[in-house]
Each structure stands twice: as structure tokens, then as C-alpha cells.
Design a protein around this motif. Sequence first.
Motif, mmCIF file in Angstrom:
data_model
loop_
_atom_site.group_PDB
_atom_site.id
_atom_site.type_symbol
_atom_site.label_atom_id
_atom_site.label_comp_id
_atom_site.label_asym_id
_atom_site.label_seq_id
_atom_site.Cartn_x
_atom_site.Cartn_y
_atom_site.Cartn_z
ATOM 1 N N ALA A 66 -31.933 33.602 -79.693
ATOM 2 C CA ALA A 66 -30.997 34.246 -78.770
ATOM 3 C C ALA A 66 -31.709 35.440 -78.151
ATOM 4 O O ALA A 66 -32.537 36.090 -78.798
ATOM 5 C CB ALA A 66 -29.722 34.695 -79.473
ATOM 6 N N TRP A 68 -30.979 38.861 -75.362
ATOM 7 C CA TRP A 68 -29.924 39.674 -74.781
ATOM 8 C C TRP A 68 -30.123 39.800 -73.271
ATOM 9 O O TRP A 68 -31.223 39.974 -72.782
ATOM 10 C CB TRP A 68 -29.885 41.083 -75.339
ATOM 11 N N SER A 78 -24.830 40.556 -73.528
ATOM 12 C CA SER A 78 -24.421 39.194 -73.787
ATOM 13 C C SER A 78 -25.622 38.467 -74.383
ATOM 14 O O SER A 78 -26.764 38.755 -74.032
ATOM 15 C CB SER A 78 -23.992 38.537 -72.466
ATOM 16 N N ALA A 79 -25.370 37.551 -75.287
ATOM 17 C CA ALA A 79 -26.448 36.793 -75.922
ATOM 18 C C ALA A 79 -26.609 35.451 -75.231
ATOM 19 O O ALA A 79 -25.626 34.736 -74.995
ATOM 20 C CB ALA A 79 -26.143 36.582 -77.398
ATOM 21 N N TRP A 80 -27.844 35.134 -74.907
ATOM 22 C CA TRP A 80 -28.178 33.831 -74.343
ATOM 23 C C TRP A 80 -28.815 33.025 -75.461
ATOM 24 O O TRP A 80 -29.932 33.316 -75.881
ATOM 25 C CB TRP A 80 -29.133 34.002 -73.164
ATOM 26 N N ILE A 81 -28.105 32.034 -76.000
ATOM 27 C CA ILE A 81 -28.597 31.236 -77.117
ATOM 28 C C ILE A 81 -29.381 30.054 -76.574
ATOM 29 O O ILE A 81 -28.936 29.368 -75.652
ATOM 30 C CB ILE A 81 -27.431 30.752 -78.005
ATOM 31 N N ILE A 104 -25.332 34.320 -84.348
ATOM 32 C CA ILE A 104 -24.214 35.039 -83.728
ATOM 33 C C ILE A 104 -23.969 36.366 -84.434
ATOM 34 O O ILE A 104 -23.707 37.384 -83.782
ATOM 35 C CB ILE A 104 -22.952 34.150 -83.702
ATOM 36 N N CYS A 107 -26.397 38.765 -83.108
ATOM 37 C CA CYS A 107 -26.012 39.149 -81.746
ATOM 38 C C CYS A 107 -24.908 40.205 -81.778
ATOM 39 O O CYS A 107 -24.963 41.189 -81.031
ATOM 40 C CB CYS A 107 -25.555 37.924 -80.961
ATOM 41 N N CYS A 112 -23.795 42.669 -78.745
ATOM 42 C CA CYS A 112 -23.416 41.641 -77.771
ATOM 43 C C CYS A 112 -21.930 41.321 -77.914
ATOM 44 O O CYS A 112 -21.422 41.203 -79.027
ATOM 45 C CB CYS A 112 -24.234 40.372 -77.972
ATOM 46 N N ARG A 114 -20.554 38.695 -76.100
ATOM 47 C CA ARG A 114 -20.354 37.296 -75.720
ATOM 48 C C ARG A 114 -21.629 36.532 -76.013
ATOM 49 O O ARG A 114 -22.733 37.078 -75.933
ATOM 50 C CB ARG A 114 -20.020 37.210 -74.229
ATOM 51 N N ALA A 115 -21.484 35.265 -76.353
ATOM 52 C CA ALA A 115 -22.624 34.369 -76.514
ATOM 53 C C ALA A 115 -22.437 33.204 -75.556
ATOM 54 O O ALA A 115 -21.323 32.691 -75.404
ATOM 55 C CB ALA A 115 -22.730 33.861 -77.940
ATOM 56 N N GLN A 116 -23.512 32.815 -74.913
ATOM 57 C CA GLN A 116 -23.443 31.700 -73.977
ATOM 58 C C GLN A 116 -24.681 30.826 -74.147
ATOM 59 O O GLN A 116 -25.682 31.259 -74.700
ATOM 60 C CB GLN A 116 -23.328 32.205 -72.542
#
Length: 147
Positions: A66, A68, A78-81, A104, A107, A112, A114-116
Amino acid sequence: MNIRDANSSDLNAMTDLLKQLFSIEADFEFDAQKHQTALAHIIQSVDCVCKVATNEQDRVIGMGTAQWVYSTATGNKSAWIEDLVIDQKYRSQGIGQQLLNQIIECCQKAGCSRAQLVYDLENEAAIEFYRKQAFNQTRLGVFSKSL
């Protein structure tokens, strides 16, 4: 099974996992050198997390990352996984869920809100997995342009 932070000695095993992942994703071509370069940066960055799942012999059997970004939509980090993958021999044993939960958690600790993630539209197993993990599909599409 153990989940821990990835380190540089895990790069070859992680690259092998990416080879499995990219074999089913039409948008990406496998390139071990490029993947290892990116993974090395992610492992070393303070704005990223990289976790691996290992078996009893400390062999890497799963991984996930992930990174950021700052979201204008949420006003927060926000976390970009990316690259959540479990070795084919170890799937359907709950390892992916445990790995994702730890990513998560990292994150959230990093602030963070939100994770997306993106997924291959034909990867029904991944789509079902993310739905079971309470991810919501959005109405957003993804465009990509090589620079």
C-alpha cells in the motif's frame, strides 16, 4: 503462517508472486527487474507498507503493498493498495484476508482514512474476495497512460 514486514531478501519470492498475478492481468507484462526495483523502493519508503505472509519454513507465500496519496475528496491521506497476491497453492485458506487486514491496520496507523484499489475486470475471484472484505465498488473508471 506468519505475516511480517517485507525486506530486501524477499524480493525474488515477491517477484515470483507478481509473475503469478500478472499472468492473469491483461494490462500488465511481467518484467522481473522493473518489479524488483519498484518493490525495493516500496520496502524502503516511509509512505508505504509492504507485508509478506510466510509458511512454517519462512517461505514467502503471499504479499501485499500500500502507498499513501492525498485525497482531495476526503481531505486526508488515502491508501492505494496494490499487488495483493497469495501463491496459488495457498489460496482459500484465509491468508489473503489476514494479510489485507494487517495492511489496512498499517494504513490506519499512518493516518489514512480510506483504502482503494483496482482489479482486473475478469478476475472474478479477486472481485468476490474484495466484496467479502467490505470494499465497495465505485462508479469510477481507471485510465492509464504510459509516460
